[in-house]
Design a protein around this motif. Structure first.
Motif, PDB file in Angstrom:
ATOM      1  N   ALA A   5       0.822  -1.203   0.000  1.00 18.43           N
ATOM      2  CA  ALA A   5       0.000   0.000   0.000  1.00 18.43           C
ATOM      3  C   ALA A   5       0.863   1.263   0.000  1.00 18.43           C
ATOM      4  N   GLN A   6       1.939   1.264   0.758  1.00 17.43           N
ATOM      5  CA  GLN A   6       2.800   2.446   0.836  1.00 17.43           C
ATOM      6  C   GLN A   6       3.441   2.759  -0.519  1.00 17.43           C
ATOM      7  N   GLN A   7       3.837   1.723  -1.263  1.00 19.63           N
ATOM      8  CA  GLN A   7       4.436   1.941  -2.586  1.00 19.63           C
ATOM      9  C   GLN A   7       3.425   2.565  -3.539  1.00 19.63           C
ATOM     10  N   ILE A   8       2.198   2.082  -3.492  1.00 16.60           N
ATOM     11  CA  ILE A   8       1.143   2.623  -4.347  1.00 16.60           C
ATOM     12  C   ILE A   8       0.882   4.081  -3.978  1.00 16.60           C
ATOM     13  N   GLU A   9       0.781   4.349  -2.681  1.00 12.62           N
ATOM     14  CA  GLU A   9       0.534   5.721  -2.250  1.00 12.62           C
ATOM     15  C   GLU A   9       1.667   6.650  -2.692  1.00 12.62           C
ATOM     16  N   GLU A  10       2.897   6.197  -2.603  1.00  9.74           N
ATOM     17  CA  GLU A  10       4.035   7.034  -3.023  1.00  9.74           C
ATOM     18  C   GLU A  10       3.964   7.364  -4.509  1.00  9.74           C
ATOM     19  N   LEU A  11       3.603   6.387  -5.344  1.00 13.30           N
ATOM     20  CA  LEU A  11       3.453   6.642  -6.774  1.00 13.30           C
ATOM     21  C   LEU A  11       2.346   7.658  -7.030  1.00 13.30           C
ATOM     22  N   ARG A  22      -5.946   7.333   0.156  1.00 13.96           N
ATOM     23  CA  ARG A  22      -6.002   6.199   1.088  1.00 13.96           C
ATOM     24  C   ARG A  22      -5.900   4.919   0.265  1.00 13.96           C
ATOM     25  N   VAL A  23      -4.928   4.093   0.573  1.00 14.39           N
ATOM     26  CA  VAL A  23      -4.732   2.827  -0.122  1.00 14.39           C
ATOM     27  C   VAL A  23      -4.891   1.711   0.900  1.00 14.39           C
ATOM     28  N   GLU A  24      -5.688   0.709   0.554  1.00 20.77           N
ATOM     29  CA  GLU A  24      -5.942  -0.399   1.461  1.00 20.77           C
ATOM     30  C   GLU A  24      -5.781  -1.720   0.735  1.00 20.77           C
ATOM     31  N   GLY A  25      -5.539  -2.750   1.505  1.00 22.42           N
ATOM     32  CA  GLY A  25      -5.381  -4.096   0.981  1.00 22.42           C
ATOM     33  C   GLY A  25      -4.144  -4.711   1.585  1.00 22.42           C
ATOM     34  N   ASP A  26      -4.195  -6.004   1.825  1.00 18.39           N
ATOM     35  CA  ASP A  26      -3.065  -6.614   2.506  1.00 18.39           C
ATOM     36  C   ASP A  26      -2.426  -7.765   1.732  1.00 18.39           C
ATOM     37  N   ASP A  27      -2.936  -8.071   0.534  1.00 17.56           N
ATOM     38  CA  ASP A  27      -2.326  -9.183  -0.195  1.00 17.56           C
ATOM     39  C   ASP A  27      -1.300  -8.721  -1.232  1.00 17.56           C
ATOM     40  N   GLY A  28      -1.183  -7.399  -1.417  1.00 19.22           N
ATOM     41  CA  GLY A  28      -0.195  -6.868  -2.338  1.00 19.22           C
ATOM     42  C   GLY A  28      -0.561  -7.010  -3.803  1.00 19.22           C
ATOM     43  N   VAL A  29      -1.711  -7.589  -4.090  1.00 20.14           N
ATOM     44  CA  VAL A  29      -2.118  -7.798  -5.475  1.00 20.14           C
ATOM     45  C   VAL A  29      -3.492  -7.181  -5.737  1.00 20.14           C
ATOM     46  N   HIS A  30      -4.440  -7.395  -4.842  1.00 22.60           N
ATOM     47  CA  HIS A  30      -5.787  -6.852  -4.955  1.00 22.60           C
ATOM     48  C   HIS A  30      -5.924  -5.749  -3.916  1.00 22.60           C
ATOM     49  N   LEU A  67       0.596  -5.108 -10.001  1.00 21.80           N
ATOM     50  CA  LEU A  67      -0.670  -4.896  -9.320  1.00 21.80           C
ATOM     51  C   LEU A  67      -1.774  -5.457 -10.197  1.00 21.80           C
ATOM     52  N   HIS A  68      -2.443  -6.492  -9.720  1.00 22.60           N
ATOM     53  CA  HIS A  68      -3.443  -7.174 -10.531  1.00 22.60           C
ATOM     54  C   HIS A  68      -4.771  -6.428 -10.562  1.00 22.60           C
ATOM     55  N   ALA A  69      -5.228  -5.943  -9.416  1.00 20.14           N
ATOM     56  CA  ALA A  69      -6.535  -5.288  -9.351  1.00 20.14           C
ATOM     57  C   ALA A  69      -6.479  -4.124  -8.377  1.00 20.14           C
ATOM     58  N   LEU A  70      -7.060  -3.012  -8.779  1.00 24.85           N
ATOM     59  CA  LEU A  70      -7.131  -1.844  -7.919  1.00 24.85           C
ATOM     60  C   LEU A  70      -8.541  -1.277  -8.020  1.00 24.85           C
ATOM     61  N   ALA A  71      -9.302  -1.415  -6.951  1.00 25.84           N
ATOM     62  CA  ALA A  71     -10.639  -0.822  -6.895  1.00 25.84           C
ATOM     63  C   ALA A  71     -10.445   0.663  -6.600  1.00 25.84           C
ATOM     64  N   LEU A  72     -10.950   1.515  -7.489  1.00 27.89           N
ATOM     65  CA  LEU A  72     -10.706   2.950  -7.381  1.00 27.89           C
ATOM     66  C   LEU A  72     -11.951   3.732  -7.020  1.00 27.89           C
ATOM     67  N   THR A  73     -11.754   4.686  -6.135  1.00 30.82           N
ATOM     68  CA  THR A  73     -12.746   5.716  -5.868  1.00 30.82           C
ATOM     69  C   THR A  73     -12.027   7.034  -6.109  1.00 30.82           C
ATOM     70  N   THR A  74     -12.557   7.842  -7.013  1.00 32.28           N
ATOM     71  CA  THR A  74     -11.932   9.131  -7.317  1.00 32.28           C
ATOM     72  C   THR A  74     -13.009  10.210  -7.312  1.00 32.28           C
ATOM     73  N   ARG A  75     -12.615  11.399  -6.883  1.00 31.98           N
ATOM     74  CA  ARG A  75     -13.532  12.532  -6.914  1.00 31.98           C
ATOM     75  C   ARG A  75     -12.779  13.810  -6.608  1.00 31.98           C
ATOM     76  N   ALA A  76     -13.418  14.931  -6.919  1.00 37.46           N
ATOM     77  CA  ALA A  76     -12.890  16.237  -6.526  1.00 37.46           C
ATOM     78  C   ALA A  76     -13.356  16.504  -5.095  1.00 37.46           C
ATOM     79  N   PRO A  77     -12.642  17.340  -4.353  1.00 38.28           N
ATOM     80  CA  PRO A  77     -13.069  17.669  -2.989  1.00 38.28           C
ATOM     81  C   PRO A  77     -14.446  18.333  -2.983  1.00 38.28           C
ATOM     82  N   SER A  78     -15.167  18.148  -1.908  1.00 36.32           N
ATOM     83  CA  SER A  78     -16.502  18.758  -1.766  1.00 36.32           C
ATOM     84  C   SER A  78     -16.376  20.236  -1.457  1.00 36.32           C
TER      85      SER A  78
END
Length: 78
Positions: A5-11, A22-30, A67-78
């Motif tokens: 998760a930390q590597q993804i967040e840094e990128l 916020r990046v979550e997941g503990d298997d390193g792939v999904h 990275l096999h799968a990344l469920a994304l939530t994206t939006r502009a700030p409210s």
């Protein structure tokens, strides 16, 4: 090699330095990521997600991607 998760967040932080990320997941792939950034304002979801995938610099490309799968939530700030 799986990504943490930390590597993804840094990128993501390189392309979206002011974003709420916020990046979550503990298997390193999904994994899941939420990216809230002003640069998304006025863009549709596909455009927002393409920007996030571009920030990952090919880590999701094809069957050999780190990275096999990344469920994304994206939006502009409210």
């Amino acid at each position: 090699m799986p990504m943490h998760a930390q590597q993804i967040e840094e990128l993501l932080r390189e392309s979206f330095p002011e974003a709420e990320i916020r990046v979550e997941g503990d298997d390193g792939v999904h994994m899941s990521a939420m990216v809230v950034d002003e640069s998304f304002r006025g863009k549709n979801r596909v455009q927002q997600q393409r920007a996030v995938y571009a920030a990952l610099k090919g880590k999701m490309d094809g069957p050999a991607g780190e990275l096999h799968a990344l469920a994304l939530t994206t939006r502009a700030p409210s």
